[in-house]
Design an enzyme around this catalytic site. Structure first.
Site, PDB file in Angstrom:
ATOM      1  N   ASP A  75       3.010  22.631 -10.710  1.00 33.11           N
ATOM      2  CA  ASP A  75       3.128  21.594 -12.212  1.00 33.11           C
ATOM      3  C   ASP A  75       2.141  21.050 -12.567  1.00 33.11           C
ATOM      4  O   ASP A  75       1.036  21.685 -12.515  1.00 33.11           O
ATOM      5  CB  ASP A  75       4.208  20.321 -11.316  1.00 33.11           C
ATOM      6  CG  ASP A  75       5.358  19.910 -12.302  1.00 33.11           C
ATOM      7  OD1 ASP A  75       4.949  19.294 -13.419  1.00 33.11           O
ATOM      8  OD2 ASP A  75       6.504  20.145 -12.039  1.00 33.11           O
ATOM      9  N   SER A 103      13.787  20.700 -15.446  1.00 35.09           N
ATOM     10  CA  SER A 103      12.666  20.391 -14.635  1.00 35.09           C
ATOM     11  C   SER A 103      13.171  19.483 -13.538  1.00 35.09           C
ATOM     12  O   SER A 103      12.581  19.332 -12.598  1.00 35.09           O
ATOM     13  CB  SER A 103      11.550  19.686 -15.484  1.00 35.09           C
ATOM     14  OG  SER A 103      10.807  20.784 -16.096  1.00 35.09           O
ATOM     15  N   HIS A 136       4.891  14.512 -14.729  1.00 33.94           N
ATOM     16  CA  HIS A 136       5.997  15.560 -14.492  1.00 33.94           C
ATOM     17  C   HIS A 136       5.771  15.883 -12.930  1.00 33.94           C
ATOM     18  O   HIS A 136       6.901  15.990 -12.394  1.00 33.94           O
ATOM     19  CB  HIS A 136       5.645  16.539 -15.570  1.00 33.94           C
ATOM     20  CG  HIS A 136       7.017  17.442 -15.568  1.00 33.94           C
ATOM     21  ND1 HIS A 136       6.903  18.529 -14.786  1.00 33.94           N
ATOM     22  CD2 HIS A 136       7.947  17.689 -16.250  1.00 33.94           C
ATOM     23  CE1 HIS A 136       8.005  19.321 -15.029  1.00 33.94           C
ATOM     24  NE2 HIS A 136       8.883  18.699 -15.872  1.00 33.94           N
TER      25      HIS A 136
END
Length: 818
Positions: A191, A597, A264
């Site tokens: 990520d 996600s 994220h």
């Protein structure tokens, strides 16, 4: 081998990012539902962006001469290394140099050596190298070269979810019991990095790092060895592919280290394995105890995504290194387009990881509700779609006509609209369903004289949702009503807006716009009601979640299952605000995001939990447990619904085997196991030539054993029967499956099958009698055609012993004659 130049998706704030999909934001130009809708949107884009495009191209002035070097991933057959070389890297380097030296005889040795960006040795064998297109073509003919793949750019596709998934309370009988060896399970998260100071990564009470762990903690700006601990056991960065395409990373603007400035990666890592944090919330919303799916598991962060995207050579290097480090689970919340199995570098690397016993979970993508919009569809990858939970963040609009309309929002700011006062409302669109740049509130399209002091209605689409509010705010508007279009239907995603704003569904949006366009002095006000639990129905398949069928192989049902992916609360970076825009100066410890996600790490974490309970299980057994125990009814007792279809039932093309059920997955009763050779035999049914199959053999020298007659016979937990174009209406298909008993030694199962209109389905034998654990028994599914159907039919097959229900979805597809 031609590819788009890398500037197309380099800068998130530049023009191109408006066209290409970012999974984190759940909607993109690529995901609008109908050709007509896309045509309308393309007209808007052409009118509004022509000047932007010409200006942008003039500024960057890209030139790609024939000898321009680009990154290519070169796969090698490491068993073909000549005896004259002492190691594989020496051979790989020599092979690349053999084509570069021919074309550039005056090139110095150092420059030749710098052509290699990465070397791969574990899940994949080969190198990433800078080559011209001509050099790449020449290299394909060299001895030992299996395949050459141009660099691909990938994009990034909780307090309530553990309770919603049945993983609480935590007590001596809990699946999170400290007596389990969960501390030995390590999840690799590919990520944007990690924010190590988050309370979710506290290692208090954790045992020492397993002695067999080979990973390390790489250092860089803002990240040192002390940022790793017994929870974060590894942190690495991969940027050579990105820099080769986009230039050096500006280390003043971006951390060239494992530190996460995007948020994220921190969010996904905490969803996988964050420890319990009491009082977690986002500006007061979703208040409670946040914890990951497997809070006792360890995390290894592999930073592969940067401001300009995630590059395949970096991703491949991270997978290769993660497997070598010793991860048990890989969580990959990103995706690109769909390529043939042998052309998809992530698929090839995931195959290698599976061979080493690593479970790989990937997000399905945010291309829904379009059909055939999935990414990461290889059968050895667990492909995860997104669903809602029973928690919402209600907000409402009170119109001057007295009508109240409900929506959702996460707004919590200093400026609020009085509920005792009405404010003028304006909509820059018209009566028709056609959208325009003004109705979409695109940058620079709102006239301050028209919107100052007013609430502005903005249609959803093209630009990020929160950014529309910033456009309204910059033009002097005091609030925003974000209206869904046909692409999103009634699905509502809450956002942390920068001004008083809420999102409403398509029907409500039409009602509000009708009132505004037909009233002389339309007015409204908005209010926010905080957090509400017990939402019914739930779960619901998210409209943005990518859909099947799997066009690479119709016989393999995808997605595999769905998991919570809407309005998920988890840890956040301290570098950017919750709205992820430069103008948001707020700083929070937790944030709420939506997208596949977010659903992927839920499955990754539950897989880690299963691995802790059953350390000897293969990745396929874990996947089977997840799929065969998934449920297909919501909390009202009705079949799962589709948010994009106004509450109509969803299908296995939307939800796969169903919604994840962690507690049942820990004790599935029976599992469908698949080994590496079985997967390879599946590939042998996919019309791949020997050279293409060699991509998956590496050093194992696998060959087709023909253990399955066709793709339908892969021992997959889902059953997808495909009648060919030439099949008669009374054709018969025979599909074979083998189950392994992982429940009580003495177990007796009987089968039940749902009915179908176009076929009859029979199973032989109808009963399975097991006398020991890990015993394998096989059965045959006989599908006899009755009448050809134009649309696929859906049903299920259940093996039950009175305690366990082992369910496989069934899809019947009749290919239509041309």
């Amino acid at each position: 081998m031609k590819q788009l130049p890398p500037f197309i998706t380099v800068h998130k704030t530049s023009f191109p990012s408006l066209i290409f999909q970012f999974s984190k934001t759940s909607i993109s130009y690529s995901s609008f539902s109908s050709p007509l809708y896309r045509l309308r949107m393309s007209k808007i884009l052409r009118k509004w962006l022509f000047l932007c495009m010409t200006t942008y191209l003039a500024i960057i002035n890209p030139a790609f001469p024939a000898n321009a070097k680009k990154t290519y991933i070169v796969q090698m057959d490491n068993s073909a290394m000549p005896d004259s070389f002492s190691n594989h890297l020496e051979w790989y380097s020599s092979t690349v140099e053999s084509v570069t030296s021919e074309l550039e005889p005056n090139q110095d040795t150092d420059e030749k050596g710098n052509r290699l960006i990465y070397s791969y040795h574990t899940a994949f064998h080969g190198v990433a190298a800078l080559l011209t297109e001509e050099e790449a073509e020449r290299l394909e003919d060299q001895n030992g070269v299996v395949g050459i793949y141009p660099e691909t750019i990938y994009q990034l596709h909780t307090t309530r979810s553990p309770m919603f998934l049945g993983l609480e309370p935590v007590d001596s009988t809990s699946v999170w019991s400290e007596k389990l060896p969960a501390h030995d399970v390590i999840v690799g998260v590919l990520d944007t990095g990690i924010w190590p100071e988050s309370e979710s990564f506290n290692d208090s009470g954790m045992t020492p790092v397993p002695s067999n762990w080979k990973g390390t903690c790489e250092t860089g700006r803002g990240f040192d060895k002390l940022n790793c601990n017994k929870k974060i056991v590894g942190a690495r960065v991969f940027y050579r592919g990105y820099e080769s395409a986009s230039g050096k990373i500006n280390e003043q603007d971006e951390y060239k280290s494992p530190r996460d400035q995007d948020g994220h990666g921190t969010h996904t890592a905490a969803t996988v394995a964050g420890v319990p944090v009491r009082g977690a919330n986002l500006l007061g919303y979703a208040y409670g105890t946040a914890r990951g799916m497997s809070p006792n598991a360890r995390i290894a962060a592999y930073k592969v995504c940067w401001v300009g995207g995630c590059f395949s050579s970096d991703i491949l290097a991270a997978v290769d290194q993660a497997v070598a480090d010793g991860v048990n689970v890989l969580s990959v919340s990103l995706g690109g387009g769909v390529s043939s199995y042998y052309r998809d570098s992530l698929s090839i690397a995931a195959f290698g990881a599976m061979e080493k016993g690593v479970f790989v979970s990937c997000s399905a993508g945010n291309g829904g509700p379009d059909p055939v919009s999935l990414t990461n569809v290889s059968p050895w990858i667990t492909t995860v779609g997104a669903s809602t939970m029973d928690r919402d963040f209600p907000a409402s609009v009170k119109l001057g006509s007295g009508i109240n309309v409900t929506g959702v929002s996460l707004y919590r700011g200093r400026i609020n609209l009085s509920t005792k006062k009405q404010y003028p409302v304006v909509y820059m669109g018209g009566n028709s369903s056609d959208l325009n740049a003004g109705s979409l509130c695109l940058q620079g399209t709102l006239n301050p004289h028209a919107v100052a002091g007013k609430i502005v209605i903005c249609d959803r689409g093209i630009s990020p949702r929160v950014q529309k509010g910033q456009v309204v705010k910059d033009a002097g508007g005091v609030g925003m009503i974000l209206a869904n279009t046909a692409a999103n239907g009634e699905e509502l995603v809450a956002d942390c807006h920068l001004l008083p704003a809420l999102a409403v569904g398509e029907t409500a949006g039409k009602e509000i716009k009708r009132y505004v366009l037909t009233s002389r002095n339309p007015t409204a006000t908005v209010s926010f009601q905080g957090t509400r639990l017990g939402i019914r129905p739930s779960p619901v398949v998210a409209a943005f979640s990518s859909r099947g069928p799997n066009f690479l192989s119709l016989e393999i049902l995808k997605p595999d299952l769905v998991a919570p992916g809407v309005n998920i609360l988890a840890a956040w970076t301290g570098k950017v605000g919750p709205a992820s825009v430069p103008t948001d100066h707020r700083r929070v410890k937790f944030n709420i995001l939506s997208g596949t996600s977010m659903s992927c790490p839920h499955v990754s974490g539950v897989a880690a939990l299963i691995r802790a309970h059953h350390p000897s299980w293969s990745p396929a057994m874990i996947k089977s447990a997840l799929m065969t125990t998934a449920y297909v009814h919501d909390n009202t007792g009705y079949p799962l619904r589709d948010a994009s279809k106004a509450g109509s039932p969803s299908s296995p093309f939307d939800h796969g085997a169903g919604h994840i059920n962690p507690v049942r997955a820990l004790d599935p009763g029976l599992v469908y196991d698949i080994g590496a050779q079985n997967y390879f035999d599946f590939l042998c049914t996919q019309n791949l030539n020997p050279a293409q199959l060699k991509v998956f053999t590496k050093s194992s020298n696998r060959s087709c054993k023909h253990s399955i007659a066709n793709a339908m016979d892969l021992n997959y937990p889902a059953i997808s029967a495909v009648f060919s174009e030439k099949s008669s209406s009374n054709s018969v298909l025979k599909i074979h499956r083998t189950v392994t008993n992982v429940g009580p030694s003495i177990s007796n199962y009987h089968v039940s099958i749902s009915g179908f209109k176009g076929v009859s389905v029979r199973v032989s034998p109808e009963r399975l009698h097991f006398t020991r654990q890990n015993e394998k028994l096989s059965y045959e599914i006989i599908i006899t055609g009755k009448s050809r159907q134009r649309a696929p039919e859906f049903g299920g097959l259940i093996w039950s012993d009175g305690v366990h229900k082992v369910r496989s979805p069934i899809v019947i597809t009749w290919l239509q004659p041309l």
